[in-house]
Design a protein around this motif. Structure first.
Motif, short mmCIF file in Angstrom:
data_model
loop_
_atom_site.label_atom_id
_atom_site.label_comp_id
_atom_site.label_asym_id
_atom_site.label_seq_id
_atom_site.Cartn_x
_atom_site.Cartn_y
_atom_site.Cartn_z
N VAL A 386 0.84 -1.21 0.00
CA VAL A 386 0.00 0.00 0.00
C VAL A 386 0.87 1.25 0.00
CG1 VAL A 386 -1.64 1.35 1.38
CG2 VAL A 386 -1.96 -1.12 1.11
N LYS A 387 1.90 1.25 0.82
CA LYS A 387 2.81 2.40 0.89
C LYS A 387 3.45 2.68 -0.46
CE LYS A 387 7.05 3.94 3.23
NZ LYS A 387 8.03 3.62 4.30
N GLN A 388 3.92 1.63 -1.12
CA GLN A 388 4.57 1.82 -2.41
C GLN A 388 3.59 2.36 -3.45
OE1 GLN A 388 7.82 1.54 -2.88
NE2 GLN A 388 7.54 2.30 -4.97
N GLN A 389 2.36 1.86 -3.42
CA GLN A 389 1.34 2.36 -4.35
C GLN A 389 1.07 3.84 -4.12
OE1 GLN A 389 -2.19 -0.18 -4.48
NE2 GLN A 389 -0.91 -1.88 -3.77
N LEU A 390 0.96 4.23 -2.87
CA LEU A 390 0.70 5.63 -2.55
C LEU A 390 1.87 6.51 -2.99
CD1 LEU A 390 -0.88 5.21 1.00
CD2 LEU A 390 -2.08 5.94 -1.08
N LEU A 391 3.09 6.05 -2.74
CA LEU A 391 4.26 6.83 -3.14
C LEU A 391 4.33 7.00 -4.65
CD1 LEU A 391 6.98 5.34 -0.73
CD2 LEU A 391 6.05 7.67 -0.68
N GLU A 392 3.82 6.01 -5.39
CA GLU A 392 3.83 6.08 -6.85
C GLU A 392 2.62 6.82 -7.40
OE1 GLU A 392 4.11 2.04 -8.12
OE2 GLU A 392 6.25 1.85 -7.61
N GLY A 393 1.72 7.26 -6.51
CA GLY A 393 0.55 8.01 -6.96
C GLY A 393 -0.61 7.16 -7.40
N HIS A 394 -0.61 5.85 -7.03
CA HIS A 394 -1.70 4.95 -7.39
C HIS A 394 -2.76 4.91 -6.29
CE1 HIS A 394 0.63 3.87 -10.77
NE2 HIS A 394 1.45 3.02 -10.15
N ASP A 395 -3.90 4.35 -6.62
CA ASP A 395 -5.01 4.18 -5.69
C ASP A 395 -5.01 2.73 -5.20
OD1 ASP A 395 -7.35 3.91 -4.31
OD2 ASP A 395 -8.65 4.75 -5.87
N PRO A 396 -4.59 2.48 -3.95
CA PRO A 396 -4.53 1.10 -3.46
C PRO A 396 -5.89 0.49 -3.19
CG PRO A 396 -3.98 2.60 -1.69
CD PRO A 396 -4.13 3.44 -2.93
N SER A 397 -6.97 1.29 -3.28
CA SER A 397 -8.31 0.76 -3.02
C SER A 397 -8.89 0.04 -4.21
CB SER A 397 -9.25 1.88 -2.58
OG SER A 397 -9.53 2.76 -3.66
#
Length: 407
Positions: A386-397
């Motif tokens: 989740v952290k990596q997705q957020l850092l890359e600007g993605h939506d982890p939901s």
């Protein structure tokens, strides 16, 4: 709306927002107050203060101006004047405090007595400036040169200690004592050889042995004068570490007082963000990230409160918000210069949210950010992903298959 008024023109009913003059010259400990007596006006006119900044919206009686002009334009002008007044006040506080600390260090170096009475005025001046505009004063404290580092570092640590103590909600007298502790914490360095103190390269083992003596030297100097015990404690113990690897006594955990644990954090933060002969200045975010990564060095709970007090957090740190959400600290990004949070999780519903941003400059971090949690405690077993997705600007939901590929 703010307006600068020469002291010869001040009248009863004016609300003083700031005093435009050296803080040692002004006759009041307060920097903001309503002029209610002729004695106050006489004291200002007899002083070396040239002008005051008044808040027209808070004036009363005949001193209150009649409403006129465009309200929006007046508010904009007021904001500009307020920022200018805050900048002038912050610059004056830093310059006056630096010069005063230089005189204290010079006097101590020549064998003179340490006078703590006037230093109460320095702390009050710093406290007033923090109340006026915290971010401006803290930013001004980072603008120090190599030539003035010794004195300015003491002022900066004193300022950070006052700000830190206020964040902790300590009583006013404790805040004052913490400020004094910061101002005096490095006084022992006046007995360290200048070639060691300002050496541009690594210190030899013998030079380190000399440098490590400065807390005890400073404590002995302060002990000979009427210095509060908290200042003595900060001076002697600000290089102790919670895991026992610090000096001079290798104290562990709670054996180190609150004041000394605070002093250790403030001292290291200002040192890291300052340019020295042997290193460049780290950014506030880089400094905080480094400090957070040093296991056993600091009291981690206190370090987080310090982060809130300066509104600086390591990128990627999860935080729990008063709103009942989890968020993660983000970098400024390409399109903005403002630090931000990405809100991504609803604690009550135990579900990931489509992420949205909050800018730190738009919130009261002291009230909004509660703590830094372990995401595993909230069912986020896949926190690393989740952290990596957020850092890359993605939506982890949303599922990975529906997520746009990184370019």
């Amino acid at each position: 709306m703010l307006k600068r008024v020469p002291v010869r023109e001040i009248t009863l009913g004016m609300y003083v927002h700031a005093i435009d003059g050296p803080w040692l010259a002004q006759p009041f400990w307060r920097s903001r107050f309503l002029l209610t007596s002729l004695d106050e006006i006489a004291m200002l006119r007899r002083s070396k203060v040239g002008a005051v900044v008044i808040d027209l919206d808070r004036c009363v009686g005949s001193a209150r101006p009649a409403h006129s002009g465009n309200a929006r334009r007046a508010r904009v002008q007021s904001d500009i004047v307020r920022r200018e007044a805050d900048s002038i006040a912050a610059k004056r506080v830093t310059d006056d405090a630096r010069d005063f600390m230089k005189s204290v260090f010079d006097s101590a170096e020549s064998g003179g007595r340490l006078e703590t009475g006037p230093l109460d005025g320095v702390v009050r001046s710093i406290t007033d400036a923090l109340e006026r505009n915290r971010s401006m004063l803290l930013g001004m404290m980072r603008l120090k040169s190599r030539d003035t580092y010794t004195y300015f570092h003491s002022v900066a640590v004193g300022t950070l200690m006052v700000n830190f103590a206020r964040e902790l909600g300590l009583a006013a007298d404790e805040v004052r004592l913490m400020g004094l502790g910061g101002l005096f914490h490095d006084i022992g360095k006046i007995r360290i050889a200048k070639e060691v103190l300002n050496k541009p390269g690594p210190l030899t083992p013998e030079e380190w042995d000399e440098m490590r003596q400065h807390p005890e030297i400073g404590h002995a100097l302060l002990l000979a004068d009427d210095v509060p015990s908290i200042a003595l404690d900060v001076c002697l113990h600000h290089h102790e570490k919670v895991d026992g690897s610090g000096y001079p006594f290798g104290l562990v955990g709670d054996d180190i007082s609150l004041a000394a644990r605070m002093g250790a954090i403030c001292d290291v933060y200002d040192s890291l963000t300052s340019e020295r002969a042997y290193k460049g200045a780290a950014s506030p975010v880089a400094a905080i990230a480094a400090m957070a990564s040093w296991s056993g060095h600091f009291d981690q709970a206190l370090l987080f409160v310090f982060m809130k007090s300066i509104c600086v957090f390591p990128i990627g740190m999860p935080v729990r918000l008063r709103s009942g959400h989890l968020a993660m600290v983000r970098d400024n990004g390409r399109r903005t210069s403002r630090a931000r949070l990405t809100v991504f999780y609803d604690i009550a519903d135990q579900r990931l949210l489509p992420p949205y941003e909050l800018f730190l400059s738009d919130i009261d971090t002291s009230e909004t950010i509660l703590d830094t949690p372990d995401p595993l405690d909230y069912g986020l077993a896949n926190w690393a992903d989740v952290k990596q997705q957020l850092l890359e600007g993605h939506d982890p939901s949303i599922g990975k298959e529906a997520r746009p590929k990184s370019k």
